[in-house]
Design a protein around this motif. Sequence first.
Motif, PDB file in Angstrom:
ATOM      1  N   ILE A  60       0.865  -1.176   0.000  1.00 28.56           N
ATOM      2  CA  ILE A  60       0.000   0.000   0.000  1.00 28.56           C
ATOM      3  C   ILE A  60       0.902   1.226   0.000  1.00 28.56           C
ATOM      4  O   ILE A  60       1.777   1.357   0.851  1.00 28.56           O
ATOM      5  CB  ILE A  60      -0.920   0.028   1.239  1.00 28.56           C
ATOM      6  N   SER A  61       0.634   2.111  -0.922  1.00 30.05           N
ATOM      7  CA  SER A  61       1.463   3.312  -0.984  1.00 30.05           C
ATOM      8  C   SER A  61       0.845   4.425  -0.135  1.00 30.05           C
ATOM      9  O   SER A  61      -0.355   4.425   0.139  1.00 30.05           O
ATOM     10  CB  SER A  61       1.626   3.774  -2.432  1.00 30.05           C
ATOM     11  N   LEU A  62       1.674   5.350   0.223  1.00 31.65           N
ATOM     12  CA  LEU A  62       1.229   6.506   1.004  1.00 31.65           C
ATOM     13  C   LEU A  62       0.197   7.313   0.219  1.00 31.65           C
ATOM     14  O   LEU A  62      -0.767   7.819   0.777  1.00 31.65           O
ATOM     15  CB  LEU A  62       2.436   7.377   1.383  1.00 31.65           C
ATOM     16  N   LYS A  63       0.398   7.371  -1.084  1.00 28.51           N
ATOM     17  CA  LYS A  63      -0.522   8.109  -1.941  1.00 28.51           C
ATOM     18  C   LYS A  63      -1.922   7.501  -1.881  1.00 28.51           C
ATOM     19  O   LYS A  63      -2.921   8.215  -1.787  1.00 28.51           O
ATOM     20  CB  LYS A  63      -0.004   8.117  -3.372  1.00 28.51           C
ATOM     21  N   GLU A  64      -2.016   6.171  -1.882  1.00 33.13           N
ATOM     22  CA  GLU A  64      -3.317   5.497  -1.820  1.00 33.13           C
ATOM     23  C   GLU A  64      -4.018   5.773  -0.484  1.00 33.13           C
ATOM     24  O   GLU A  64      -5.229   5.972  -0.434  1.00 33.13           O
ATOM     25  CB  GLU A  64      -3.151   3.990  -2.024  1.00 33.13           C
ATOM     26  N   VAL A  65      -3.236   5.790   0.595  1.00 34.03           N
ATOM     27  CA  VAL A  65      -3.802   6.067   1.916  1.00 34.03           C
ATOM     28  C   VAL A  65      -4.349   7.495   1.962  1.00 34.03           C
ATOM     29  O   VAL A  65      -5.463   7.734   2.436  1.00 34.03           O
ATOM     30  CB  VAL A  65      -2.739   5.844   3.026  1.00 34.03           C
ATOM     31  N   ILE A  66      -3.594   8.454   1.473  1.00 36.89           N
ATOM     32  CA  ILE A  66      -4.027   9.851   1.472  1.00 36.89           C
ATOM     33  C   ILE A  66      -5.271  10.027   0.606  1.00 36.89           C
ATOM     34  O   ILE A  66      -6.220  10.719   0.990  1.00 36.89           O
ATOM     35  CB  ILE A  66      -2.879  10.781   1.014  1.00 36.89           C
ATOM     36  N   VAL A  67      -5.309   9.383  -0.537  1.00 38.43           N
ATOM     37  CA  VAL A  67      -6.474   9.470  -1.417  1.00 38.43           C
ATOM     38  C   VAL A  67      -7.697   8.883  -0.722  1.00 38.43           C
ATOM     39  O   VAL A  67      -8.800   9.441  -0.788  1.00 38.43           O
ATOM     40  CB  VAL A  67      -6.199   8.773  -2.778  1.00 38.43           C
ATOM     41  N   ALA A  68      -7.536   7.751  -0.029  1.00 30.92           N
ATOM     42  CA  ALA A  68      -8.660   7.112   0.670  1.00 30.92           C
ATOM     43  C   ALA A  68      -9.184   8.016   1.783  1.00 30.92           C
ATOM     44  O   ALA A  68     -10.397   8.162   1.959  1.00 30.92           O
ATOM     45  CB  ALA A  68      -8.222   5.762   1.233  1.00 30.92           C
ATOM     46  N   ILE A  69      -8.282   8.641   2.518  1.00 25.90           N
ATOM     47  CA  ILE A  69      -8.700   9.556   3.590  1.00 25.90           C
ATOM     48  C   ILE A  69      -9.385  10.778   2.989  1.00 25.90           C
ATOM     49  O   ILE A  69     -10.406  11.245   3.500  1.00 25.90           O
ATOM     50  CB  ILE A  69      -7.486   9.965   4.474  1.00 25.90           C
ATOM     51  N   TRP A  70      -8.836  11.303   1.898  1.00 25.34           N
ATOM     52  CA  TRP A  70      -9.411  12.482   1.260  1.00 25.34           C
ATOM     53  C   TRP A  70     -10.830  12.210   0.769  1.00 25.34           C
ATOM     54  O   TRP A  70     -11.697  13.062   0.863  1.00 25.34           O
ATOM     55  CB  TRP A  70      -8.510  12.960   0.124  1.00 25.34           C
ATOM     56  N   LYS A  71     -11.061  11.010   0.257  1.00 26.93           N
ATOM     57  CA  LYS A  71     -12.401  10.642  -0.212  1.00 26.93           C
ATOM     58  C   LYS A  71     -13.390  10.609   0.963  1.00 26.93           C
ATOM     59  O   LYS A  71     -14.561  10.920   0.791  1.00 26.93           O
ATOM     60  CB  LYS A  71     -12.387   9.278  -0.905  1.00 26.93           C
ATOM     61  N   GLY A  72     -12.921  10.230   2.125  1.00 28.20           N
ATOM     62  CA  GLY A  72     -13.792  10.137   3.305  1.00 28.20           C
ATOM     63  C   GLY A  72     -13.664  11.327   4.237  1.00 28.20           C
ATOM     64  O   GLY A  72     -13.986  11.228   5.421  1.00 28.20           O
ATOM     65  N   LYS A  73     -13.206  12.462   3.690  1.00 25.60           N
ATOM     66  CA  LYS A  73     -12.956  13.639   4.539  1.00 25.60           C
ATOM     67  C   LYS A  73     -14.205  14.115   5.280  1.00 25.60           C
ATOM     68  O   LYS A  73     -14.131  14.564   6.406  1.00 25.60           O
ATOM     69  CB  LYS A  73     -12.349  14.778   3.737  1.00 25.60           C
ATOM     70  N   TRP A  74     -15.362  14.014   4.674  1.00 24.76           N
ATOM     71  CA  TRP A  74     -16.589  14.460   5.323  1.00 24.76           C
ATOM     72  C   TRP A  74     -16.947  13.561   6.495  1.00 24.76           C
ATOM     73  O   TRP A  74     -17.418  14.039   7.517  1.00 24.76           O
ATOM     74  CB  TRP A  74     -17.737  14.549   4.321  1.00 24.76           C
ATOM     75  N   ILE A  75     -16.719  12.297   6.343  1.00 24.49           N
ATOM     76  CA  ILE A  75     -16.990  11.366   7.452  1.00 24.49           C
ATOM     77  C   ILE A  75     -16.059  11.664   8.617  1.00 24.49           C
ATOM     78  O   ILE A  75     -16.482  11.735   9.774  1.00 24.49           O
ATOM     79  CB  ILE A  75     -16.846   9.896   6.988  1.00 24.49           C
ATOM     80  N   VAL A  76     -14.780  11.887   8.307  1.00 26.26           N
ATOM     81  CA  VAL A  76     -13.802  12.213   9.350  1.00 26.26           C
ATOM     82  C   VAL A  76     -14.188  13.532  10.033  1.00 26.26           C
ATOM     83  O   VAL A  76     -14.162  13.640  11.266  1.00 26.26           O
ATOM     84  CB  VAL A  76     -12.368  12.285   8.757  1.00 26.26           C
ATOM     85  N   ALA A  77     -14.588  14.532   9.249  1.00 28.58           N
ATOM     86  CA  ALA A  77     -14.964  15.830   9.808  1.00 28.58           C
ATOM     87  C   ALA A  77     -16.203  15.703  10.691  1.00 28.58           C
ATOM     88  O   ALA A  77     -16.246  16.254  11.797  1.00 28.58           O
ATOM     89  CB  ALA A  77     -15.207  16.836   8.687  1.00 28.58           C
ATOM     90  N   ILE A  78     -17.216  14.971  10.249  1.00 30.34           N
ATOM     91  CA  ILE A  78     -18.444  14.808  11.017  1.00 30.34           C
ATOM     92  C   ILE A  78     -18.173  14.053  12.316  1.00 30.34           C
ATOM     93  O   ILE A  78     -18.646  14.450  13.383  1.00 30.34           O
ATOM     94  CB  ILE A  78     -19.533  14.116  10.161  1.00 30.34           C
ATOM     95  N   VAL A  79     -17.400  12.982  12.248  1.00 29.20           N
ATOM     96  CA  VAL A  79     -17.073  12.212  13.459  1.00 29.20           C
ATOM     97  C   VAL A  79     -16.308  13.096  14.451  1.00 29.20           C
ATOM     98  O   VAL A  79     -16.576  13.076  15.654  1.00 29.20           O
ATOM     99  CB  VAL A  79     -16.280  10.935  13.099  1.00 29.20           C
ATOM    100  N   THR A  80     -15.383  13.898  13.965  1.00 29.55           N
ATOM    101  CA  THR A  80     -14.604  14.786  14.833  1.00 29.55           C
ATOM    102  C   THR A  80     -15.503  15.833  15.495  1.00 29.55           C
ATOM    103  O   THR A  80     -15.412  16.078  16.704  1.00 29.55           O
ATOM    104  CB  THR A  80     -13.489  15.481  14.028  1.00 29.55           C
ATOM    105  N   ILE A  81     -16.400  16.438  14.724  1.00 32.94           N
ATOM    106  CA  ILE A  81     -17.297  17.461  15.270  1.00 32.94           C
ATOM    107  C   ILE A  81     -18.239  16.857  16.308  1.00 32.94           C
ATOM    108  O   ILE A  81     -18.459  17.432  17.378  1.00 32.94           O
ATOM    109  CB  ILE A  81     -18.083  18.151  14.130  1.00 32.94           C
TER     110      ILE A  81
END
Length: 166
Positions: free
Chosen positions: A4-25
Amino acid sequence: MEEISLKEVIVAIWKGKWIVAIVTIVALALTGIGTILVLPEYKNVVAVIELNYPGIELGQNPDGSQFDIRQLKSPHVIEKALEETELNSLGIKSDEIRRNIDISPIIPEDIAKRAENMIKQGNEFTYFPSEFIVTYKVNKAFSYNQGIGLLETIISEYKKYFYSLY
């Protein structure tokens, strides 16, 4: 084995950015609400004051007039203390402080027993305390340490006020 490359991990997180933001809030909001519910609304600051001058044992001021410990909560004393501590700049009113101050006499045990016995015998008993417990309920408008400072300043201003009168 698959890499797994770092680029793939960042892309996966970026795609789920709204979920991460909502969970954090939601987590931050729940933490804030939990903190407000768990913390007590008030903390008490307690001081003991003792008055020692001729006449206090008779319930009198030095000039012979009736002593009244409630002068400690007078608007004059409270307003001076708020000015001295600069808490008046926070919009705190003297009436709010006055409502949160309780003053209770300290009655020694031997005096209480003597009073009880005399009352049981049908006699009158009068005792004028010279020691008092002053309790200030510090609300959430300012810190506990500011509450300590305010009560100390109220007592100091009362002393000045008392000396200026008598």
